[in-house]
Design a protein around this motif. Structure first.
Motif, PDB file in Angstrom:
ATOM      1  N   ILE A 120      29.942  42.056  45.729  1.00  0.00           N
ATOM      2  CA  ILE A 120      29.553  41.305  44.538  1.00  0.00           C
ATOM      3  C   ILE A 120      30.320  39.992  44.589  1.00  0.00           C
ATOM      4  O   ILE A 120      31.511  39.986  44.899  1.00  0.00           O
ATOM      5  N   SER A 121      29.644  38.910  44.321  1.00  0.00           N
ATOM      6  CA  SER A 121      30.357  37.645  44.406  1.00  0.00           C
ATOM      7  C   SER A 121      29.946  36.706  43.286  1.00  0.00           C
ATOM      8  O   SER A 121      28.930  36.889  42.622  1.00  0.00           O
ATOM      9  N   THR A 122      30.777  35.722  43.081  1.00  0.00           N
ATOM     10  CA  THR A 122      30.471  34.673  42.116  1.00  0.00           C
ATOM     11  C   THR A 122      31.081  33.387  42.636  1.00  0.00           C
ATOM     12  O   THR A 122      32.108  33.420  43.321  1.00  0.00           O
ATOM     13  N   GLU A 123      30.425  32.282  42.401  1.00  0.00           N
ATOM     14  CA  GLU A 123      31.022  31.015  42.803  1.00  0.00           C
ATOM     15  C   GLU A 123      30.535  29.914  41.892  1.00  0.00           C
ATOM     16  O   GLU A 123      29.498  30.034  41.241  1.00  0.00           O
ATOM     17  N   LEU A 125      33.885  39.607  37.810  1.00  0.00           N
ATOM     18  CA  LEU A 125      33.619  40.602  38.855  1.00  0.00           C
ATOM     19  C   LEU A 125      34.191  41.965  38.468  1.00  0.00           C
ATOM     20  O   LEU A 125      33.571  42.995  38.727  1.00  0.00           O
ATOM     21  N   GLY A 126      35.383  41.956  37.861  1.00  0.00           N
ATOM     22  CA  GLY A 126      36.000  43.212  37.423  1.00  0.00           C
ATOM     23  C   GLY A 126      35.096  43.934  36.439  1.00  0.00           C
ATOM     24  O   GLY A 126      34.873  45.151  36.547  1.00  0.00           O
ATOM     25  N   PHE A 127      34.540  43.182  35.513  1.00  0.00           N
ATOM     26  CA  PHE A 127      33.633  43.769  34.518  1.00  0.00           C
ATOM     27  C   PHE A 127      32.397  44.368  35.198  1.00  0.00           C
ATOM     28  O   PHE A 127      32.006  45.500  34.915  1.00  0.00           O
ATOM     29  N   GLU A 128      31.827  43.601  36.141  1.00  0.00           N
ATOM     30  CA  GLU A 128      30.637  44.105  36.847  1.00  0.00           C
ATOM     31  C   GLU A 128      30.948  45.381  37.626  1.00  0.00           C
ATOM     32  O   GLU A 128      30.162  46.317  37.644  1.00  0.00           O
ATOM     33  N   LEU A 129      32.098  45.387  38.278  1.00  0.00           N
ATOM     34  CA  LEU A 129      32.501  46.581  39.030  1.00  0.00           C
ATOM     35  C   LEU A 129      32.591  47.783  38.100  1.00  0.00           C
ATOM     36  O   LEU A 129      32.062  48.854  38.401  1.00  0.00           O
ATOM     37  N   LEU A 184      38.986  41.803  48.942  1.00  0.00           N
ATOM     38  CA  LEU A 184      38.702  40.640  48.100  1.00  0.00           C
ATOM     39  C   LEU A 184      38.768  39.374  48.944  1.00  0.00           C
ATOM     40  O   LEU A 184      39.599  39.252  49.846  1.00  0.00           O
ATOM     41  N   THR A 185      37.851  38.440  48.676  1.00  0.00           N
ATOM     42  CA  THR A 185      37.794  37.188  49.427  1.00  0.00           C
ATOM     43  C   THR A 185      37.790  35.994  48.472  1.00  0.00           C
ATOM     44  O   THR A 185      37.072  36.013  47.471  1.00  0.00           O
ATOM     45  N   ARG A 198      34.719  36.983  46.113  1.00  0.00           N
ATOM     46  CA  ARG A 198      33.849  38.105  46.461  1.00  0.00           C
ATOM     47  C   ARG A 198      34.669  39.375  46.547  1.00  0.00           C
ATOM     48  O   ARG A 198      35.771  39.366  47.089  1.00  0.00           O
ATOM     49  N   VAL A 199      34.118  40.457  46.026  1.00  0.00           N
ATOM     50  CA  VAL A 199      34.727  41.770  46.259  1.00  0.00           C
ATOM     51  C   VAL A 199      33.773  42.569  47.134  1.00  0.00           C
ATOM     52  O   VAL A 199      32.565  42.523  46.954  1.00  0.00           O
ATOM     53  N   SER A 200      34.332  43.268  48.103  1.00  0.00           N
ATOM     54  CA  SER A 200      33.495  44.040  49.019  1.00  0.00           C
ATOM     55  C   SER A 200      34.152  45.380  49.323  1.00  0.00           C
ATOM     56  O   SER A 200      35.146  45.737  48.695  1.00  0.00           O
ATOM     57  N   GLU A 201      33.604  46.103  50.317  1.00  0.00           N
ATOM     58  CA  GLU A 201      34.002  47.492  50.576  1.00  0.00           C
ATOM     59  C   GLU A 201      33.911  48.288  49.282  1.00  0.00           C
ATOM     60  O   GLU A 201      34.869  48.915  48.835  1.00  0.00           O
ATOM     61  N   LEU A 202      32.726  48.210  48.675  1.00  0.00           N
ATOM     62  CA  LEU A 202      32.528  48.856  47.381  1.00  0.00           C
ATOM     63  C   LEU A 202      32.387  50.362  47.560  1.00  0.00           C
ATOM     64  O   LEU A 202      31.722  50.834  48.474  1.00  0.00           O
ATOM     65  N   THR A 203      33.020  51.100  46.679  1.00  0.00           N
ATOM     66  CA  THR A 203      33.019  52.546  46.758  1.00  0.00           C
ATOM     67  C   THR A 203      32.654  53.126  45.414  1.00  0.00           C
ATOM     68  O   THR A 203      33.157  52.697  44.382  1.00  0.00           O
TER      69      THR A 203
END
Ligand SMILES: [Mg+2]
Length: 386
Positions: free
Chosen positions: A245-248, A272-276, A286-287, A337-342
């Motif tokens: 999930i990303s935002t820019e 992003l935290g809220f979306e997660l 995290l990127t 961006r946050v990735s490696e979503l579990t």
């Protein structure tokens, strides 16, 4: 002129989080309602149309929303339900549509170009909308137009709970009377710059001098001038299950103030935290991305213990930003961006997987510790780490 051969449908669930809350609790229907948490630093995640009548909009500070509407009802949001409903809608669309793009949790583009030979695109789109509302009970609007930008603008014009079809020859009459900030991507800063140039309507924008627009808005100016004529060439990008999930944000004017960038970093992280949390997912990586005015783009990523908590994410984002940011240089774009979503639930299953057990213990324990902490955070105020 836009290419006559294209036909794009844009679907957008109306006030999505709010609509889901009303499905779960019908007593919430028809009242000024926002989704989000109370607090000095929190913002409105979504608001009902009744709340919008008070001037409330999403991303507004919660305090301000409460001031605008003293009888405002605030619900925290129901974890997992938004992604569940989003998935139901996605499944219905993917069954029906040849090519579609999931632009966000509640927004879809479908490419119907060339389908006129086989069926009536408007009837097809109406049927799909009916199927979505029959299955989910959620209100959804659509626009059907010659390109993505126009389809989205048609949806916005049709909301709430409506639809609008735009033929090529209707495009200019549709666009001309609108304010320039109706064009997706025109932010406050660009809007102000255009106003200073004496440009308020799209009609004025398309008749503006291109050199003048380029002088004050650079490449963006030329792009806007084209959009004012209904020209937009972006393709519908086929959808795959989100792996990140990303935002820019691209800033209308390059940003020199590091304090502002830090603030922006926090805002994006909280988003992003809220979306997660709503998606019931945790991120293991995290990127941070920074683009400079000469379009040089740099990014840095790091693994972390699985989390969906703002404070953890912010700490990680900050330390990456410190490594990446070149002091004194203006910034054109900041991204996260946050990735490696579990899936949260999957963590527990993996616990029984003996082969990978040792390797995963650390991550799982970290997750469990976080669950212990939740109560403290929800109770409110202190940044207690125990
Ligand atoms: Mg929506």
């Amino acid at each position: 002129m836009p290419s006559p051969a294209r036909r794009i449908a844009h679907f957008d669930l109306d006030a999505f989080f709010v609509s889901v809350e009303c499905l779960l609790n019908p007593a919430l229907k028809g009242i000024p309602l926002v989704v989000g948490v109370r607090g000095d630093r929190s913002v409105v995640a979504a608001c009902s149309y009744e709340a919008r009548k008070f001037g409330i909009h999403s991303a507004m500070p919660m305090r301000k929303a409460e001031q605008l509407c003293p009888n405002l009802t605030i619900v925290n949001g129901t974890r997992g339900e938004y992604s569940r409903y989003s998935r139901i809608v996605t499944d219905i669309i993917s069954e029906a549509a040849p090519i579609f793009e999931k632009a966000s949790i509640d927004e879809f583009y479908i490419d119907l170009t060339g389908m006129d030979r086989f069926f009536n695109p408007l009837q097809w789109t109406l049927d799909l909308r009916q199927k979505i509302t029959d299955t989910t009970g959620l209100p959804i609007s659509f626009g059907l137009a010659p390109n993505k930008m126009l389809a989205k603008m048609a949806t916005n014009a049709a909301k709430p709970n409506g639809w609008k079809k735009l033929e090529l020859e209707e495009v200019q009459a549709f666009l001309d009377p609108m304010r320039v900030d109706a064009i997706p991507g025109v932010g406050d800063q660009t809007f102000r710059t255009l106003l200073q140039l004496g440009i308020e309507s799209i009609h004025e924008l398309r008749n503006a001098n291109l050199q003048l627009l380029q002088k004050y808005l650079g490449k963006h100016g030329a792009d806007l001038w084209q959009k004012a004529q209904g020209i937009h060439t972006s393709e519908v990008a086929p959808w795959q299950e989100a792996k990140s999930i990303s935002t820019e944000t691209t800033y209308d004017q390059d940003v020199l103030d590091p304090a502002f960038l830090k603030q922006e970093l926090i805002r994006m992280t909280e988003k992003l935290g809220f979306e997660l949390r709503q998606d019931n997912k945790m991120a293991g990586c995290l990127t941070v991305k920074i683009r400079y005015p000469d379009f040089e783009t740099t990014s840095r990523q790091a693994s972390m213990d699985y989390t969906f908590y703002d404070d953890e994410l912010i700490r990680q984002a900050n330390s990456l930003f410190e490594l990446l940011y070149r002091k004194g240089q203006p910034v054109r774009l900041l991204g996260l961006r946050v990735s490696e979503l579990t899936e949260e639930a999957r963590q527990t299953n993996l616990f029984q997987d003996t082969q990978r057990k040792a390797e995963l213990y650390k991550a799982i324990d970290a997750v469990k510790n976080k669950f212990g902490k939740t109560a403290l955070f929800k109770a409110g105020s202190t940044k207690n780490n125990k």
